[in-house]
Design an enzyme around this catalytic site. Structure first.
Site, PDB file in Angstrom:
ATOM      1  N   PHE B 140      -1.433   1.641  -2.746  1.00 20.64           N
ATOM      2  CA  PHE B 140      -0.252   1.699  -3.592  1.00 20.64           C
ATOM      3  C   PHE B 140      -0.635   0.937  -4.860  1.00 20.64           C
ATOM      4  O   PHE B 140      -1.164  -0.176  -4.781  1.00 20.64           O
ATOM      5  CB  PHE B 140       0.953   1.056  -2.899  1.00 20.64           C
ATOM      6  N   ASP B 209      -1.553  -5.210   3.513  1.00 17.96           N
ATOM      7  CA  ASP B 209      -0.247  -4.828   2.971  1.00 17.96           C
ATOM      8  C   ASP B 209       0.468  -4.009   4.046  1.00 17.96           C
ATOM      9  O   ASP B 209       0.043  -2.903   4.383  1.00 17.96           O
ATOM     10  CB  ASP B 209      -0.437  -4.015   1.685  1.00 17.96           C
ATOM     11  N   TYR B 234      12.380  -3.504   2.524  1.00 16.44           N
ATOM     12  CA  TYR B 234      13.424  -2.535   2.191  1.00 16.44           C
ATOM     13  C   TYR B 234      13.135  -1.129   2.711  1.00 16.44           C
ATOM     14  O   TYR B 234      13.901  -0.213   2.449  1.00 16.44           O
ATOM     15  CB  TYR B 234      13.721  -2.509   0.687  1.00 16.44           C
ATOM     16  N   LYS B 235      12.033  -0.973   3.420  1.00 15.97           N
ATOM     17  CA  LYS B 235      11.727   0.341   3.985  1.00 15.97           C
ATOM     18  C   LYS B 235      12.202   0.366   5.444  1.00 15.97           C
ATOM     19  O   LYS B 235      13.400   0.422   5.704  1.00 15.97           O
ATOM     20  CB  LYS B 235      10.238   0.617   3.834  1.00 15.97           C
ATOM     21  N   ARG B 384       7.117  14.025   1.173  1.00 21.56           N
ATOM     22  CA  ARG B 384       6.965  12.907   2.109  1.00 21.56           C
ATOM     23  C   ARG B 384       8.239  12.763   2.933  1.00 21.56           C
ATOM     24  O   ARG B 384       9.341  12.719   2.379  1.00 21.56           O
ATOM     25  CB  ARG B 384       6.704  11.642   1.271  1.00 21.56           C
TER      26      ARG B 384
END
Lengths: 413, 413
Positions: B140, B209, B234-235, B384
């Protein structure tokens, strides 16, 4: 009799206060005199409803679409512009997010890099021309800790200097000075335009920490030629506990702002997911990672209380409140009981009054709080009272001084 | 007929799902199939009430006292420990706060400093023994940007390496490798224990990560010998938009953790207001400035949904969901319409399915969203779909594939 006179004076001042109606916009406990708004501002009434909407509708119903449709993605700049109005910055120069400490790091490193120029290839490995970072000797500690780290990582050294002496102490090796606009302990207001100009004349940059001035008094970053500024929003700006801090980078410096924390939120095209970093222009360059939206939008809602407020009126009331409080303290507190460390001169005063008490100051503040007067204690011997003009009444100042007088008198017996 | 078979299969799988009751703990719109929890998790129902209490009572009534009485001051460690349980970390090693980007900076710089040893006097100015930072080539982007800054500020260089090749590529000059546990685009799960061990054997450290694995599958940081890890909440952890990130530092490394962001919250005695920095021990050392309490306590409330949840059951359901979705896609989407870039092998799969569509993928996703199937689009050509086992049903997977089949078929005409 003295008490009746002071109380009558307070009532008259409150009756004449053009900001008095603002108090109703805050959720305050009328049984308490809250003079700790310089540590944590009281909640504006609009915050709770806004947060409920953000959680229930924006997050709950719109979900991921809210990044665009609810303006989450651009909130750091939008809230930044609202903060900008309160610190004298035209739009496009302030961004909200991260903590004050993290913003100090960005600003100090960027300032150091700027003094070295773009043509020196980053230069951290080379012997730098300017390798000195001046730090306010009385700074709130985190600024000093972070400035030391910034210095260590850029090959600089730190020197502690009184804020009032920055102009004199800056020299050909000074890269940047980090100064508190208002001293957190004493409430002393420092000379922003003069210091900034002197540092600039010496070829250096200045980073102002506005934690104790933003929302407390007019700050004129643009007009006074400031380079960089940082500040928190949970004191006089009432943004909530740990509300996002902010970073100001003067427009003329933005293209040379070389952030040590170039997160994806500061990329020119963040959703391109480009492996190579290309900085955005403007205030956006000061962003790092994904902003903490709930805290940020609570701050946004909290800022509504500033709509239509003239900072000059805020300043006038602040000075009147602290003048009045000092007079009440003189009248009520037994001779020699406390000594103000806050300057008498208006031009050198923030929006707080700090009284040195001596040993036992911590217990005095604890007793004040038990009696419904909330200030705070700063080791070793300072009683600190913050005056937030949007919700503090002259009657509050009178009561606080009266209770302080009682507590000090009792402590003497 | 195929549709009836799949729908029946979905119903049977949902009926047998031991986690099915968890869905009621989330505020979800039943008209929508939400497969974007890998971008923004849905709100747990407890968040709204907790925030109302934090604003109204903790901030509004207790005010500044809440830093102690409501546990605000220690919330980063307390929430950190709750996160720790979900990523296989014993208490005292995880701290919540700041963004993932800021935590990457702390971890990478600290890892580089650690490989240089304490006896080298900081050493950033000297020629370092280890001056190479390996970064996951498919990372990312923010991780790469921040790692580059960390490298620049410590005299290192960056080399992009496939996550699967880290073990082979690490050499005597490698200081640290920064690797995504699950690739955000493809959903590929990388080998955390093997890569960590290989890097350690090479004398280097690893920073993981966990943004796309925390809450999605069992992570065993302690058992697998991880050095450092960062992640967002937050995922799959449903902490809210931009919820605070976290930092893990293995206990054995904490005393040597030398943070580049030594803010006052990481001081051994923050309220001493000591001009000299002295780091706290333990996870606290990873803190920086004042935490954004509203976002942090929303996360705290969001984590309640994990009480009593077994991550092994989460993993089993995640794999069953993604297997089932892939089978439905095969059944419903016209031949050659999409190609999965997510590995089939369970050991190499996170909790998402990424389908390559080709030109027009952005429009296909927009149409899916219009029809109530929310996934996301990653340029240039990837659709996705994230599967959050706590609230995604097999019926959702079936419907999403069915609608995708319709949209792809219509696009072909």
């Amino acid at each position: 009799m003295s008490e009746a006179v002071r109380a009558g004076e307070a009532a008259a001042l409150d009756a004449a206060d053009g900001l008095a109606a603002k108090r109703a916009e805050f959720d305050l406990d009328d049984a308490v005199v809250y003079l700790d708004g310089n540590s944590l501002g009281a909640p504006p009434r609009g915050v709770a409803g806004r947060l409920a909407d953000v959680v229930g509708r924006e997050w709950g119903r719109l979900g991921i679409r809210s990044w665009e449709e609810s303006g989450w993605w651009t909130a750091p700049e939008r809230v930044g512009d609202r903060l900008g109005r309160l610190v004298g910055a035209a739009p496009g120069q302030v961004v909200a997010g991260d903590s004050t400490s993290v913003n100090v790091f960005k600003a100090v490193v960027a300032a150091i890099r700027m003094t070295r120029g773009a043509g020196e290839g980053g230069g951290e490995g080379e012997a730098p021309l300017r390798d000195e970072v001046l730090v306010d000797a009385a700074t709130f500690p985190t600024d000093g800790y972070i400035a030391s780290s910034a210095a260590r990582m850029t090959g600089c050294r730190i020197r502690a200097v009184d804020a009032a002496d920055m102009a004199r102490e800056a020299g050909p090796r000074t890269a940047v000075a980090l100064v508190n606009h208002v001293d957190y302990r004493t409430g002393r207001l420092h000379d922003l335009p003069g210091t900034t100009a002197a540092l600039r004349a010496a070829g250096a940059r200045t980073v102002w920490d506005l934690c104790h001035s933003a929302g407390a008094l007019p700050v004129r970053l643009d007009a006074d030629g400031a380079d960089f500024a940082v500040g928190c929003t949970y004191k006089y700006l009432n943004g909530g506990p740990g509300a996002p801090a902010f970073l100001y980078v003067r427009r003329a410096l933005q293209d040379r702002f070389d952030s040590p924390l170039p997160g994806w939120n500061s990329h020119a095209d963040p959703f391109a997911m480009d492996p190579a970093y290309a900085p955005a222009g403007g205030a956006v360059r000061g962003r790092v990672g994904t902003p903490e939206i709930l805290s940020l939008l609570a701050l946004d809602a909290a800022l509504d209380v500033w709509d239509g407020v003239d900072l000059a009126a805020v300043r006038a009331k602040s000075l009147a409140l602290t003048d009045f409080f000092l007079r009440c303290v003189e009248a009520y507190v037994p001779q020699g009981g406390v000594e103000s460390v806050t300057p008498r001169a208006h031009g050198e005063r923030g929006s707080q009054v700090s009284l040195r008490y001596g040993p036992g100051a911590g217990e005095v503040m604890a007793e004040l709080i038990r009696r419904g007067v909330v200030g705070d204690f700063r080791r070793p011997d300072v009683l600190r009272f913050g005056f937030t003009p949007l919700y503090t009444r002259f009657a509050d100042a009178e009561r606080a001084a009266r209770v302080l007088g009682e507590v000090v008198a009792e402590a003497r017996r």
